[in-house]
Design an enzyme around this catalytic site. Structure first.
Site, PDB file in Angstrom:
ATOM      1  N   HIS A   5      -3.303 -10.465   8.921  1.00  0.00           N
ATOM      2  CA  HIS A   5      -3.771  -9.177   8.423  1.00  0.00           C
ATOM      3  C   HIS A   5      -4.666  -9.411   7.193  1.00  0.00           C
ATOM      4  CE1 HIS A   5      -2.207  -5.078   6.648  1.00  0.00           C
ATOM      5  NE2 HIS A   5      -3.348  -4.904   7.281  1.00  0.00           N
ATOM      6  N   ASN A  12       0.815  -1.214   0.000  1.00  0.00           N
ATOM      7  CA  ASN A  12       0.000   0.000   0.000  1.00  0.00           C
ATOM      8  C   ASN A  12       0.851   1.268   0.000  1.00  0.00           C
ATOM      9  OD1 ASN A  12      -2.365   1.416   0.012  1.00  0.00           O
ATOM     10  ND2 ASN A  12      -3.010   0.826   2.078  1.00  0.00           N
ATOM     11  N   ARG A  71     -13.704  -6.189  15.383  1.00  0.00           N
ATOM     12  CA  ARG A  71     -12.738  -5.192  15.853  1.00  0.00           C
ATOM     13  C   ARG A  71     -13.428  -3.838  15.880  1.00  0.00           C
ATOM     14  NH1 ARG A  71      -7.316  -4.638  12.506  1.00  0.00           N
ATOM     15  NH2 ARG A  71      -8.608  -3.354  11.147  1.00  0.00           N
ATOM     16  N   ASP A 130      -6.371  -3.414   1.450  1.00  0.00           N
ATOM     17  CA  ASP A 130      -5.225  -3.273   0.546  1.00  0.00           C
ATOM     18  C   ASP A 130      -4.527  -4.607   0.292  1.00  0.00           C
ATOM     19  OD1 ASP A 130      -4.700  -2.281   3.409  1.00  0.00           O
ATOM     20  OD2 ASP A 130      -2.671  -2.783   2.768  1.00  0.00           O
ATOM     21  N   HIS A 176     -14.353  -5.197  10.767  1.00  0.00           N
ATOM     22  CA  HIS A 176     -13.847  -3.915  11.275  1.00  0.00           C
ATOM     23  C   HIS A 176     -15.026  -2.963  11.437  1.00  0.00           C
ATOM     24  CE1 HIS A 176     -10.758  -0.668  11.557  1.00  0.00           C
ATOM     25  NE2 HIS A 176     -11.641   0.065  10.893  1.00  0.00           N
ATOM     26  N   TRP A 196       1.986   6.433  12.451  1.00  0.00           N
ATOM     27  CA  TRP A 196       0.628   6.356  11.912  1.00  0.00           C
ATOM     28  C   TRP A 196       0.034   4.985  12.186  1.00  0.00           C
ATOM     29  CZ3 TRP A 196      -1.633   3.359   7.935  1.00  0.00           C
ATOM     30  CH2 TRP A 196      -3.020   3.610   7.810  1.00  0.00           C
TER      31      TRP A 196
HETATM   32  O1  LIG Z   1      -6.265  -3.761   9.061  1.00  0.00           O
HETATM   33  C1  LIG Z   1      -5.426  -3.394   9.879  1.00  0.00           C
HETATM   34  O2  LIG Z   1      -5.208  -3.989  10.927  1.00  0.00           O
HETATM   35  C2  LIG Z   1      -4.616  -2.210   9.613  1.00  0.00           C
HETATM   36  O3  LIG Z   1      -3.892  -1.789  10.482  1.00  0.00           O
HETATM   37  C3  LIG Z   1      -4.744  -1.596   8.278  1.00  0.00           C
HETATM   38  C4  LIG Z   1      -3.465  -0.959   7.787  1.00  0.00           C
HETATM   39  O4  LIG Z   1      -3.381   0.348   8.247  1.00  0.00           O
HETATM   40  C5  LIG Z   1      -3.409  -0.969   6.299  1.00  0.00           C
HETATM   41  O5  LIG Z   1      -3.573  -2.268   5.842  1.00  0.00           O
HETATM   42  C6  LIG Z   1      -2.108  -0.370   5.802  1.00  0.00           C
HETATM   43  O6  LIG Z   1      -1.981  -0.535   4.436  1.00  0.00           O
HETATM   44 MG   LIG Z   2      -3.737  -3.194  12.157  1.00  0.00          MG
END
Ligand SMILES: O=C(O)C(=O)C[C@H](O)[C@H](O)CO
Ligand SMILES: [Mg+2]
Length: 402
Positions: A312, A37, A147, A316, A122, A402
């Protein structure tokens, strides 16, 4: 079976994706996700300019040898660009091998260890009330794990909260957007969110929370402790993980389980955290951690220490990564949970897939390979669009995580 061709397909059906397609002399093809990403074209170039010329003529069945050839052979090891490129090759080769065998990929990984893959969604809202409503929506859809992220009073925007509710798209600017962050405001607010959620829904569902690397270790310890009454499934990325010793301090203060690793690329990034039992879930996934072959190594190390997987799975990570991850998830013994942030309709149309959702679980499907294809004609209609992840500053202007 010889590799006769390989090419990179960059497409932007609502967001950018980089896909590697490998062709063989037996007519079988396979695809792998190579999306990084905000740095997509670096991986595309790494593949096109440096990897693909080395693949032509190699035996597509020699997955492990090709993996070692690309990893050791580059001399420059590790890193997200290298490992995403290797992951794409590895995933495409597993896809081809499974198609050649006429089997769904999970059968080559040892078969199913479970009936379905528990996923988490999410849920996000601008404030607590809105997040509670979003969690309710997921519960009604049958999710077992959710989440929860909420806007923080006094902060104009924060990680994980967007106008799109079923997915979250942080890469939104032709240049990085700047967010403002206050740890004090966040630490005051986060326990109130989980208090509201447990008061409304009780303890039947798993609740998770992403801290997105924003706290110092002692602040993370304080957060974990304050969330203990709400029994979270995990607290994600509480502090940056470059200094892995930092997690010892968090552990000394809280029994809230810890998940880390979405930015990890190799087993070396996770080794000390796992061996010292400083985490409970490892979040590395197929595309950024060297493909199926390397992710299995990470999971096997984790299994020795009762650390479970929690791949994860944000938007993205393309449907190709999602499909491959589901085959991994359903077969790996120490599976924990899989993130599943839904893709948009345009993305799903470009990547037809065999995986499906059923009452809080995902199934990888039973077609040969990993079950995800790319519609190249449709992909060509969505050209690449430059876009960046945001950056974060403290209220005094200091650049933060971030
Ligand atoms: O889905 C998550 O747990 C994330 O933290 C998302 C990320 O910020 C994202 O995938 C970065 O590209
Ligand atoms: Mg994350």
């Amino acid at each position: 079976m010889k590799i006769t061709g390989a090419r990179v397909i960059v497409t932007c059906p609502d967001r950018n994706f980089v896909t590697l397609k490998i062709e063989t002399d037996q007519g079988l093809t396979g695809i792998g996700d190579a999306t990084l990403n905000g740095r997509e074209l670096a991986v595309a170039s790494y593949l096109t300019d440096h990897v693909i010329p080395c693949l032509i003529g190699r035996d597509a069945h020699r997955i492990e040898d090709i993996w070692q050839y690309l990893y050791r052979g580059a001399y420059w090891r590790r890193g997200p660009v290298t490992m995403s490129a290797i992951a794409a090759v590895d995933t495409a080769l597993w896809d081809i091998k499974a198609k050649a065998a006429g089997l769904p990929l999970y059968q080559l990984l040892g078969g199913r260890s479970r009936d379905g893959v528990m996923i988490y969604g999410h849920a996000n809202g601008g404030d607590i009330a809105e997040t509670v409503d979003e969690v309710q929506r997921y519960i009604e859809m049958g999710y077992k794990a959710i989440r929860a992220q909420s806007g923080v009073p006094g902060l104009a925007s924060t990680y994980g909260v967007s106008k799109d509710k079923m997915f979250y798209e942080p890469a939104d600017g032709a240049l990085p957007t700047e967010n403002i962050w206050s740890t004090e405001k966040y630490l005051d607010h986060a326990p109130k969110l989980f208090d509201a959620l447990r008061s409304r829904f009780g303890f039947e569902h798993h609740l998770l929370h992403d801290v997105h690397h924003r706290l110092t270790p002692i602040e993370a310890g304080r957060l974990g402790k304050s969330l203990e009454p709400y029994r979270l499934f995990w607290m994600e990325d509480p502090t940056p993980a470059e200094n892995q010793e930092a997690f010892r301090l968090i552990r000394q203060h809280t029994v809230t389980p810890i998940a880390v690793g979405e930015v990890f690329n190799t087993i070396w990034d996770a080794k000390d955290l796992i061996q010292n039992q400083l985490i409970d879930y490892i979040r590395a996934t197929v595309v950024h951690a060297g493909g199926i072959s390397h992710l299995r190594r990470i999971a096997d190390l984790a299994a020795l220490y009762q650390v479970r997987t929690g791949c994860h799975g944000a938007t993205d990570l393309s449907p190709v990564c999602m499909g491959a991850a589901l085959h991994f998830d359903i077969s790996v013994p120490n599976f924990g949970v899989q993130e599943y942030m839904r893709h948009t309709e345009a993305t799903d149309a470009v990547f037809p897939h065999a995986y499906s959702f059923d009452a809080g679980y995902m199934l990888p499907g039973d077609v040969p390979g990993h079950g995800v294809e790319i519609d190249e004609a449709l992909a060509a209609k969505y050209p690449y669009q430059p876009s960046y992840l945001p950056v974060n500053r403290l209220e005094d202007g200091t650049l933060w995580n971030w």
